[in-house]
Design a protein around this motif. Structure first.
Motif, PDB file in Angstrom:
ATOM      1  N   ALA A 144       0.857  -1.180   0.000  1.00  0.00           N
ATOM      2  CA  ALA A 144       0.000   0.000   0.000  1.00  0.00           C
ATOM      3  C   ALA A 144       0.896   1.234   0.000  1.00  0.00           C
ATOM      4  O   ALA A 144       2.095   1.148   0.231  1.00  0.00           O
ATOM      5  CB  ALA A 144      -0.926  -0.009   1.212  1.00  0.00           C
ATOM      6  N   SER A 145       0.290   2.375  -0.246  1.00  0.00           N
ATOM      7  CA  SER A 145       1.059   3.614  -0.383  1.00  0.00           C
ATOM      8  C   SER A 145       1.420   4.207   0.981  1.00  0.00           C
ATOM      9  O   SER A 145       0.800   3.886   2.001  1.00  0.00           O
ATOM     10  CB  SER A 145       0.236   4.638  -1.163  1.00  0.00           C
ATOM     11  N   PRO A 146       2.388   5.135   1.006  1.00  0.00           N
ATOM     12  CA  PRO A 146       2.685   5.838   2.257  1.00  0.00           C
ATOM     13  C   PRO A 146       1.462   6.553   2.828  1.00  0.00           C
ATOM     14  O   PRO A 146       1.261   6.555   4.052  1.00  0.00           O
ATOM     15  CB  PRO A 146       3.783   6.820   1.843  1.00  0.00           C
ATOM     16  N   ALA A 147       0.647   7.154   1.963  1.00  0.00           N
ATOM     17  CA  ALA A 147      -0.557   7.841   2.444  1.00  0.00           C
ATOM     18  C   ALA A 147      -1.525   6.856   3.093  1.00  0.00           C
ATOM     19  O   ALA A 147      -2.135   7.155   4.136  1.00  0.00           O
ATOM     20  CB  ALA A 147      -1.237   8.573   1.293  1.00  0.00           C
ATOM     21  N   HIS A 148      -1.661   5.675   2.495  1.00  0.00           N
ATOM     22  CA  HIS A 148      -2.553   4.641   3.046  1.00  0.00           C
ATOM     23  C   HIS A 148      -2.062   4.210   4.428  1.00  0.00           C
ATOM     24  O   HIS A 148      -2.853   4.083   5.373  1.00  0.00           O
ATOM     25  CB  HIS A 148      -2.592   3.447   2.086  1.00  0.00           C
ATOM     26  N   TYR A 149      -0.771   3.980   4.548  1.00  0.00           N
ATOM     27  CA  TYR A 149      -0.203   3.580   5.840  1.00  0.00           C
ATOM     28  C   TYR A 149      -0.438   4.670   6.888  1.00  0.00           C
ATOM     29  O   TYR A 149      -0.860   4.395   8.011  1.00  0.00           O
ATOM     30  CB  TYR A 149       1.292   3.314   5.707  1.00  0.00           C
ATOM     31  N   ALA A 150      -0.119   5.914   6.525  1.00  0.00           N
ATOM     32  CA  ALA A 150      -0.253   7.008   7.492  1.00  0.00           C
ATOM     33  C   ALA A 150      -1.693   7.145   7.955  1.00  0.00           C
ATOM     34  O   ALA A 150      -1.956   7.358   9.154  1.00  0.00           O
ATOM     35  CB  ALA A 150       0.246   8.308   6.862  1.00  0.00           C
ATOM     36  N   GLN A 151      -2.633   7.028   7.031  1.00  0.00           N
ATOM     37  CA  GLN A 151      -4.049   7.126   7.394  1.00  0.00           C
ATOM     38  C   GLN A 151      -4.456   5.991   8.327  1.00  0.00           C
ATOM     39  O   GLN A 151      -5.177   6.206   9.314  1.00  0.00           O
ATOM     40  CB  GLN A 151      -4.905   7.124   6.127  1.00  0.00           C
ATOM     41  N   ALA A 152      -4.001   4.770   8.024  1.00  0.00           N
ATOM     42  CA  ALA A 152      -4.351   3.624   8.879  1.00  0.00           C
ATOM     43  C   ALA A 152      -3.742   3.778  10.265  1.00  0.00           C
ATOM     44  O   ALA A 152      -4.375   3.430  11.278  1.00  0.00           O
ATOM     45  CB  ALA A 152      -3.876   2.326   8.223  1.00  0.00           C
ATOM     46  N   MET A 153      -2.528   4.300  10.334  1.00  0.00           N
ATOM     47  CA  MET A 153      -1.888   4.520  11.633  1.00  0.00           C
ATOM     48  C   MET A 153      -2.671   5.548  12.448  1.00  0.00           C
ATOM     49  O   MET A 153      -2.925   5.359  13.643  1.00  0.00           O
ATOM     50  CB  MET A 153      -0.439   4.975  11.430  1.00  0.00           C
ATOM     51  N   ARG A 154      -3.090   6.630  11.802  1.00  0.00           N
ATOM     52  CA  ARG A 154      -3.848   7.668  12.514  1.00  0.00           C
ATOM     53  C   ARG A 154      -5.222   7.161  12.927  1.00  0.00           C
ATOM     54  O   ARG A 154      -5.693   7.464  14.029  1.00  0.00           O
ATOM     55  CB  ARG A 154      -3.958   8.915  11.632  1.00  0.00           C
ATOM     56  N   ARG A 155      -5.874   6.399  12.052  1.00  0.00           N
ATOM     57  CA  ARG A 155      -7.193   5.859  12.396  1.00  0.00           C
ATOM     58  C   ARG A 155      -7.103   4.943  13.610  1.00  0.00           C
ATOM     59  O   ARG A 155      -8.041   4.858  14.412  1.00  0.00           O
ATOM     60  CB  ARG A 155      -7.795   5.107  11.200  1.00  0.00           C
ATOM     61  N   ALA A 156      -5.970   4.241  13.747  1.00  0.00           N
ATOM     62  CA  ALA A 156      -5.788   3.348  14.897  1.00  0.00           C
ATOM     63  C   ALA A 156      -5.592   4.124  16.194  1.00  0.00           C
ATOM     64  O   ALA A 156      -5.758   3.560  17.280  1.00  0.00           O
ATOM     65  CB  ALA A 156      -4.594   2.432  14.663  1.00  0.00           C
ATOM     66  N   GLY A 157      -5.224   5.407  16.084  1.00  0.00           N
ATOM     67  CA  GLY A 157      -5.016   6.225  17.272  1.00  0.00           C
ATOM     68  C   GLY A 157      -3.593   6.707  17.459  1.00  0.00           C
ATOM     69  O   GLY A 157      -3.313   7.441  18.413  1.00  0.00           O
ATOM     70  N   LEU A 158      -2.670   6.288  16.596  1.00  0.00           N
ATOM     71  CA  LEU A 158      -1.284   6.717  16.729  1.00  0.00           C
ATOM     72  C   LEU A 158      -1.152   8.202  16.404  1.00  0.00           C
ATOM     73  O   LEU A 158      -1.814   8.715  15.495  1.00  0.00           O
ATOM     74  CB  LEU A 158      -0.380   5.892  15.809  1.00  0.00           C
ATOM     75  N   ALA A 159      -0.295   8.882  17.139  1.00  0.00           N
ATOM     76  CA  ALA A 159      -0.084  10.322  16.979  1.00  0.00           C
ATOM     77  C   ALA A 159       1.327  10.593  16.464  1.00  0.00           C
ATOM     78  O   ALA A 159       2.198   9.717  16.499  1.00  0.00           O
ATOM     79  CB  ALA A 159      -0.304  11.025  18.314  1.00  0.00           C
ATOM     80  N   ASP A 160       1.536  11.820  16.004  1.00  0.00           N
ATOM     81  CA  ASP A 160       2.847  12.249  15.486  1.00  0.00           C
ATOM     82  C   ASP A 160       3.371  11.249  14.459  1.00  0.00           C
ATOM     83  O   ASP A 160       4.548  10.859  14.474  1.00  0.00           O
ATOM     84  CB  ASP A 160       3.854  12.413  16.628  1.00  0.00           C
ATOM     85  N   VAL A 161       2.480  10.836  13.561  1.00  0.00           N
ATOM     86  CA  VAL A 161       2.831   9.838  12.547  1.00  0.00           C
ATOM     87  C   VAL A 161       3.817  10.440  11.551  1.00  0.00           C
ATOM     88  O   VAL A 161       3.636  11.565  11.065  1.00  0.00           O
ATOM     89  CB  VAL A 161       1.563   9.344  11.821  1.00  0.00           C
ATOM     90  N   ALA A 162       4.880   9.686  11.271  1.00  0.00           N
ATOM     91  CA  ALA A 162       5.892  10.141  10.322  1.00  0.00           C
ATOM     92  C   ALA A 162       6.229   9.012   9.352  1.00  0.00           C
ATOM     93  O   ALA A 162       6.302   7.847   9.752  1.00  0.00           O
ATOM     94  CB  ALA A 162       7.151  10.580  11.068  1.00  0.00           C
ATOM     95  N   VAL A 163       6.412   9.356   8.096  1.00  0.00           N
ATOM     96  CA  VAL A 163       6.868   8.399   7.086  1.00  0.00           C
ATOM     97  C   VAL A 163       8.110   8.983   6.410  1.00  0.00           C
ATOM     98  O   VAL A 163       8.178  10.189   6.169  1.00  0.00           O
ATOM     99  CB  VAL A 163       5.782   8.091   6.034  1.00  0.00           C
ATOM    100  N   LYS A 164       9.081   8.123   6.158  1.00  0.00           N
ATOM    101  CA  LYS A 164      10.346   8.573   5.561  1.00  0.00           C
ATOM    102  C   LYS A 164      10.700   7.656   4.394  1.00  0.00           C
ATOM    103  O   LYS A 164      10.890   6.445   4.573  1.00  0.00           O
ATOM    104  CB  LYS A 164      11.463   8.539   6.617  1.00  0.00           C
ATOM    105  N   ASP A 165      10.791   8.233   3.227  1.00  0.00           N
ATOM    106  CA  ASP A 165      11.059   7.478   1.999  1.00  0.00           C
ATOM    107  C   ASP A 165      12.491   6.943   2.000  1.00  0.00           C
ATOM    108  O   ASP A 165      13.443   7.695   2.216  1.00  0.00           O
ATOM    109  CB  ASP A 165      10.846   8.402   0.802  1.00  0.00           C
ATOM    110  N   ARG A 166      12.637   5.631   1.763  1.00  0.00           N
ATOM    111  CA  ARG A 166      13.965   5.018   1.694  1.00  0.00           C
ATOM    112  C   ARG A 166      14.275   4.473   0.295  1.00  0.00           C
ATOM    113  O   ARG A 166      15.236   3.731   0.107  1.00  0.00           O
ATOM    114  CB  ARG A 166      14.069   3.890   2.732  1.00  0.00           C
ATOM    115  N   ASN A 167      13.460   4.873  -0.687  1.00  0.00           N
ATOM    116  CA  ASN A 167      13.708   4.403  -2.049  1.00  0.00           C
ATOM    117  C   ASN A 167      15.103   4.799  -2.557  1.00  0.00           C
ATOM    118  O   ASN A 167      15.810   3.948  -3.122  1.00  0.00           O
ATOM    119  CB  ASN A 167      12.623   4.914  -2.999  1.00  0.00           C
ATOM    120  N   PRO A 168      15.537   6.057  -2.389  1.00  0.00           N
ATOM    121  CA  PRO A 168      16.866   6.407  -2.923  1.00  0.00           C
ATOM    122  C   PRO A 168      17.976   5.539  -2.344  1.00  0.00           C
ATOM    123  O   PRO A 168      18.922   5.173  -3.059  1.00  0.00           O
ATOM    124  CB  PRO A 168      17.016   7.883  -2.516  1.00  0.00           C
ATOM    125  N   TRP A 169      17.869   5.223  -1.046  1.00  0.00           N
ATOM    126  CA  TRP A 169      18.879   4.366  -0.401  1.00  0.00           C
ATOM    127  C   TRP A 169      18.838   2.967  -0.991  1.00  0.00           C
ATOM    128  O   TRP A 169      19.871   2.446  -1.447  1.00  0.00           O
ATOM    129  CB  TRP A 169      18.619   4.313   1.101  1.00  0.00           C
TER     130      TRP A 169
END
Length: 266
Positions: free
Chosen positions: A179-204
């Protein structure tokens, strides 16, 4: 997704031997201990109870104890061969008192509410189709004030995968539910997690994977083929070639994830 605890494993002994030859003893995902350190960068695990979801053959679980000073780490996986390997590794390193391993079928996590200060995962959550249910469980087992820190393999969008991505997933032959980063972030927030952060590691990983492929074709070939057979190495070279295409296009997006369970819940 595997249906029962003892279904045919996706990570059998051959897969374990192959991936450890490529990524290091006890590691079934790229980057070894250095990438684990980046996932938990800035966090203190010292004295904390930690859950490692999708622990594989135990290298990361033991690293969180040895390097990061976790009081106790519980490694959890759905597959028996990797858990058996992890238990042996912990015993060999005399860490069985600080690292334990649990195998259970897919579904709700087999742990009580508010059991862990930290929930960690490294490139394992992509096997779980229902991200909302997954993060609800992660939120449930975290103690108030606890942190979720993970790396996972994501896709750059939530639309139809490209033909190149479909070819890569078919080459892997694993149960990917990306799933996409946006999908993950939304699911994390819906679960109740706060200060959600995603960091792209594709270049690495785009560059790391290129080096892995070169090693598989060159200096590692004969060594690994002696362990798992030339046909198995050849198959994985084709898989890496397919993966490199979707890494280069940006469709395959390894990503770091982090979120906190509020200290006061309710």
């Amino acid at each position: 997704m595997i249906e029962t605890a003892d279904a045919e494993p996706e990570y059998d002994d051959t897969a374990i031997r192959f991936l450890e030859a490529l990524w290091g003893e006890g590691y079934l995902s790229p980057g070894g201990p250095d990438e684990v350190d980046r996932v938990v960068e800035g966090l203190s695990l010292r004295g904390k109870t930690t859950l490692d979801i999708g622990c594989g053959s135990g290298g990361i679980t033991l690293h969180l104890v040895e390097r990061h000073g976790a009081a106790h780490v519980t490694g959890f996986d759905i597959e028996r061969p990797v858990i058996e390997s992890a238990i042996k590794r912990a015993a060999q390193r005399e860490l069985s008192d600080r690292a334990s391993f649990v195998q259970a079928p897919p579904g709700p996590l087999p742990f009580a509410d508010a059991s862990f200060d930290v929930v960690f995962s490294k490139d394992a959550l992509l096997h779980v189709p229902d991200k909302d249910a997954l993060f609800a469980e992660i939120f449930r087992v975290l103690k108030p004030g606890g942190v979720f820190a993970a790396s996972d393999w994501l896709i750059g969008h939530d639309g139809e995968p490209s033909s190149e991505m479909k070819a890569y997933v078919a080459a892997e032959g694993l149960s990917f539910a990306m799933a996409s980063p946006a999908h993950y972030a939304q699911a994390m927030r819906r679960a109740g997690l706060a200060d959600v952060a995603v960091k792209d590691r594709n270049p690495w990983y785009r560059e790391v994977a290129r080096g892995e492929l070169e090693r598989l074709k060159g200096p590692l070939y004969s060594t690994v083929a002696a362990v798992v057979g030339a046909a198995y190495v050849d198959k994985n070279i084709r898989t890496w070639e397919a993966m490199q295409k979707v890494l280069d296009s940006g469709e395959h997006r390894p990503t770091h994830l982090r979120g906190w369970k509020p200290a006061m819940v309710g």
